[in-house]
Design a protein around this motif. Structure first.
Motif, short mmCIF file in Angstrom:
data_model
loop_
_atom_site.label_atom_id
_atom_site.label_comp_id
_atom_site.label_asym_id
_atom_site.label_seq_id
_atom_site.Cartn_x
_atom_site.Cartn_y
_atom_site.Cartn_z
N ALA A 147 6.21 2.70 -5.20
CA ALA A 147 5.08 2.82 -6.14
C ALA A 147 3.77 3.00 -5.39
CB ALA A 147 5.02 1.59 -7.04
N GLU A 148 3.64 2.31 -4.26
CA GLU A 148 2.43 2.43 -3.44
C GLU A 148 2.27 3.86 -2.94
OE1 GLU A 148 0.54 0.17 0.42
OE2 GLU A 148 2.68 0.64 0.45
N ILE A 149 3.36 4.47 -2.45
CA ILE A 149 3.30 5.83 -1.92
C ILE A 149 3.02 6.84 -3.03
CG2 ILE A 149 4.71 7.65 -0.86
CD1 ILE A 149 6.03 5.41 0.83
N VAL A 150 3.66 6.66 -4.17
CA VAL A 150 3.41 7.56 -5.31
C VAL A 150 1.94 7.45 -5.75
CG1 VAL A 150 3.91 7.96 -7.75
CG2 VAL A 150 5.78 7.61 -6.13
N ASN A 155 -3.55 9.82 -6.03
CA ASN A 155 -4.99 9.75 -5.72
C ASN A 155 -5.44 10.96 -4.91
OD1 ASN A 155 -5.20 7.30 -7.03
ND2 ASN A 155 -5.07 6.07 -5.16
N LEU A 156 -4.63 11.35 -3.91
CA LEU A 156 -4.99 12.50 -3.09
C LEU A 156 -4.89 13.80 -3.89
CD1 LEU A 156 -3.30 11.51 0.28
CD2 LEU A 156 -5.75 11.59 -0.21
N ASP A 177 -5.22 5.69 4.21
CA ASP A 177 -6.44 5.16 3.58
C ASP A 177 -6.27 4.95 2.08
OD1 ASP A 177 -7.78 5.08 5.98
OD2 ASP A 177 -8.85 6.97 5.67
N GLN A 178 -5.28 5.61 1.48
CA GLN A 178 -5.03 5.47 0.04
C GLN A 178 -3.98 4.39 -0.27
OE1 GLN A 178 -6.64 6.93 -2.43
NE2 GLN A 178 -7.96 8.08 -1.03
N PHE A 205 9.84 -2.74 0.75
CA PHE A 205 8.67 -3.43 1.31
C PHE A 205 8.03 -2.59 2.40
CE2 PHE A 205 7.11 -7.24 3.98
CZ PHE A 205 5.94 -7.35 3.26
N LEU A 206 6.77 -2.24 2.23
CA LEU A 206 5.97 -1.57 3.26
C LEU A 206 6.69 -0.36 3.86
CD1 LEU A 206 4.56 -4.74 5.10
CD2 LEU A 206 3.40 -3.35 3.38
#
Length: 247
Positions: A147-150, A155-156, A177-178, A205-206
């Motif tokens: 979810a973080e990567i998506v 955003n980009l 940075d995003q 995770f990460l």
């Protein structure tokens, strides 16, 4: 990296600047002693203070703890409700110790989706410790790597559509940075990942940050994980040859 000289060690060890821990085994720890799963989570919470203090004294700069994943919402509602109360109990009990230890609290995750009371207490904890200059205690709470990567990609994409950036501008740094870990700056990528309980997977995770992280899968259940376990895992880290793709 900092070095520790502990009486239980035969020699000085290089201490990873950023240690990440998947705190696993709370439920099995409770079951082993005939207690409900929430008893394991409670004892696991108590252990956070012990390990955070030990890591801080060793010279660790960032300790990231996987506390609640975006997938954990699928657990029984009673357990989820208890886990949502844990930050309230933790910061209500241990905040004086965190202040005393000069520890700075960071919460990495999709905090907008947290219950209001939980959200309020985690933001207060970050605000109360924002001027502390010691170790960063980073809780991954309502966090998921995919979810973080998506989210970063979205955003980009928005910035590219509105002309703020060109697609050709996107590189590792701009992407990082995003990510939710961007407040950690150059310390965002863990040097060492420890997963307790013996399970050998990273459980979303990460995913970006672990690209070159050394991993140790410790068989100890999280409530039983001690400073000595941490030292032993750091010893294993010291035996690794980190080449980051080079020779």
């Amino acid at each position: 990296m900092a070095e520790i000289n502990n009486s239980s060690l035969s020699s000085e060890l290089r201490v990873p600047e950023h240690i990440a821990i998947i705190m696993d085994g709370n439920g099995r720890w409770a079951k082993r002693s005939g207690q409900p799963r929430i008893a394991g989570h409670k004892e696991g919470m108590n252990n956070v203070k012990r390990i955070a203090t030990a890591a801080s004294h060793m010279g660790v700069k960032v300790l990231s703890l996987y506390a609640f994943s975006t997938e954990n919402w699928s657990r029984p509602s009673k357990e989820v409700s208890f886990l949502m109360r844990l930050p309230v109990d933790f910061f209500g009990t241990f905040m004086p110790d965190l202040i005393k230890e000069n520890i700075k609290v960071l919460v990495t995750g999709f905090t907008d989706h947290l219950p209001e009371k939980t959200k309020k207490v985690v933001f207060k904890a970050m605000d109360d410790t924002k001027d502390n200059t010691g170790m960063i205690l980073n809780f991954a709470f309502n966090y998921g790597g995919r979810a973080e990567i998506v989210n970063a990609a979205k955003n980009l994409a928005k910035e590219a559509v509105n002309g703020s950036i060109s697609p050709d501008d996107i590189d590792d740094k701009l992407f990082a940075d995003q990510l939710l870990t961007s407040p950690l700056g150059s310390l965002a990528d863990p040097d060492l990942l420890i997963r307790t309980s013996g399970e050998e997977r990273i459980s979303n995770f990460l995913l970006w940050q672990l690209a070159y992280t050394e991993m140790v899968f410790d068989k100890t259940y999280w409530p039983d994980f001690t400073k000595d376990n941490l030292i032993e895992d750091i010893k294993l880290f010291n035996d690794r040859d980190r080449r980051f793709g080079a020779i």
